[in-house]
Motif scaffolding. Structure first.
Motif, PDB file in Angstrom:
ATOM      1  N   UNK A 132       0.885  -1.284  -0.200  1.00  0.00           N
ATOM      2  CA  UNK A 132       0.146  -0.146  -0.039  1.00  0.00           C
ATOM      3  C   UNK A 132       0.885   1.162   0.006  1.00  0.00           C
ATOM      4  N   UNK A 133       2.014   1.032   0.832  1.00  0.00           N
ATOM      5  CA  UNK A 133       2.852   2.598   1.136  1.00  0.00           C
ATOM      6  C   UNK A 133       3.300   2.944  -0.242  1.00  0.00           C
ATOM      7  N   UNK A 134       4.115   1.610  -1.390  1.00  0.00           N
ATOM      8  CA  UNK A 134       4.264   1.715  -2.400  1.00  0.00           C
ATOM      9  C   UNK A 134       3.055   1.614  -3.623  1.00  0.00           C
ATOM     10  N   UNK A 135       2.164   1.875  -3.477  1.00  0.00           N
ATOM     11  CA  UNK A 135       1.369   1.885  -4.762  1.00  0.00           C
ATOM     12  C   UNK A 135       0.897   3.574  -4.438  1.00  0.00           C
ATOM     13  N   UNK A 136       1.105   3.888  -2.851  1.00  0.00           N
ATOM     14  CA  UNK A 136       0.808   5.561  -3.081  1.00  0.00           C
ATOM     15  C   UNK A 136       1.790   6.368  -3.011  1.00  0.00           C
ATOM     16  N   UNK A 137       2.860   5.925  -3.026  1.00  0.00           N
ATOM     17  CA  UNK A 137       4.075   6.653  -3.569  1.00  0.00           C
ATOM     18  C   UNK A 137       4.126   7.004  -5.023  1.00  0.00           C
ATOM     19  N   UNK A 138       4.033   6.015  -5.374  1.00  0.00           N
ATOM     20  CA  UNK A 138       4.755   5.035  -7.078  1.00  0.00           C
ATOM     21  C   UNK A 138       4.590   6.156  -8.022  1.00  0.00           C
ATOM     22  N   UNK A 139       5.489   6.352  -9.074  1.00  0.00           N
ATOM     23  CA  UNK A 139       5.498   7.627  -9.933  1.00  0.00           C
ATOM     24  C   UNK A 139       5.650   6.767 -11.003  1.00  0.00           C
ATOM     25  N   UNK A 140       5.206   7.576 -12.373  1.00  0.00           N
ATOM     26  CA  UNK A 140       5.746   6.968 -13.049  1.00  0.00           C
ATOM     27  C   UNK A 140       3.418   7.798 -14.319  1.00  0.00           C
TER      28      UNK A 140
END
Length: 185
Positions: A132-140
């Protein structure tokens, strides 16, 4: 703190930031890569996302190789190393069973053994807490990715090594049973 724990474990879990317990190193690619791809037996394994197993987390083969010259411009990984995808299907950990080299779509995780069990870390990385932390902060835009800065700022609670081993053991048993059931089906 989880409400359900193994008997004998009562100490508090430590709140940590990823960069405090794991060193993260990004892969790299020789450029232009096409000049370093080889079919020669003298080449070395070139680890790509397409080489990842459909079940399990163990990387046992690669479909491509790069030249020894190309490997000098990449990052080496060895059996037992934990790698983490940072692009496309980002945030997926795998354990190397072979020697190879990773491009910039991968991180290799190192120097965590004093504070973390590898199997525990691998399971933690695929947990909803981390994902969840990855998806919330993912860029692109079309291709999302996670940067080393993003991975390093992830926070989680860390039990003792002894409790990590218990948790990992149970999760490994569950994974084996799921794999067996899938095979039977």
């Amino acid at each position: 703190m989880p409400t359900l724990r193994f008997p004998g474990f009562t100490e508090e879990w430590q709140e940590v930031q990823f960069c405090d317990v794991v060193n993260l190193y990004r892969g790299s690619s020789p450029r232009p890569i096409i000049e370093f791809i080889t079919h020669s037996d003298e080449g070395v394994n070139w680890v790509k996302i397409g080489d990842m197993p459909t079940t399990g987390r163990l990387v046992t083969s690669t479909s491509e190789r790069i030249t020894l010259e190309g490997s000098k411009k990449s990052r080496k990984v060895s059996p037992g190393d934990l790698i983490l995808s940072n692009s496309m299907t980002f945030g997926q950990p795998y354990v190397m069973a072979i020697e190879g080299y990773i491009h910039d779509g991968w991180f290799v995780l190192r120097d965590y053994e004093e504070k973390m069990d590898r199997d525990f870390l691998c399971n933690l990385l695929i947990s909803p807490i981390i994902q969840k932390q990855y998806y919330r902060l993912a860029a692109g835009g079309v291709v999302q990715n996670i940067s080393s800065d993003l991975v390093n700022q992830v926070r989680f609670s860390l039990p003792s090594i002894a409790e990590q081993l218990q948790i990992s053991h149970l999760l490994n048993i569950l994974d084996e049973r799921i794999a067996l059931q899938s095979k039977l089906i």
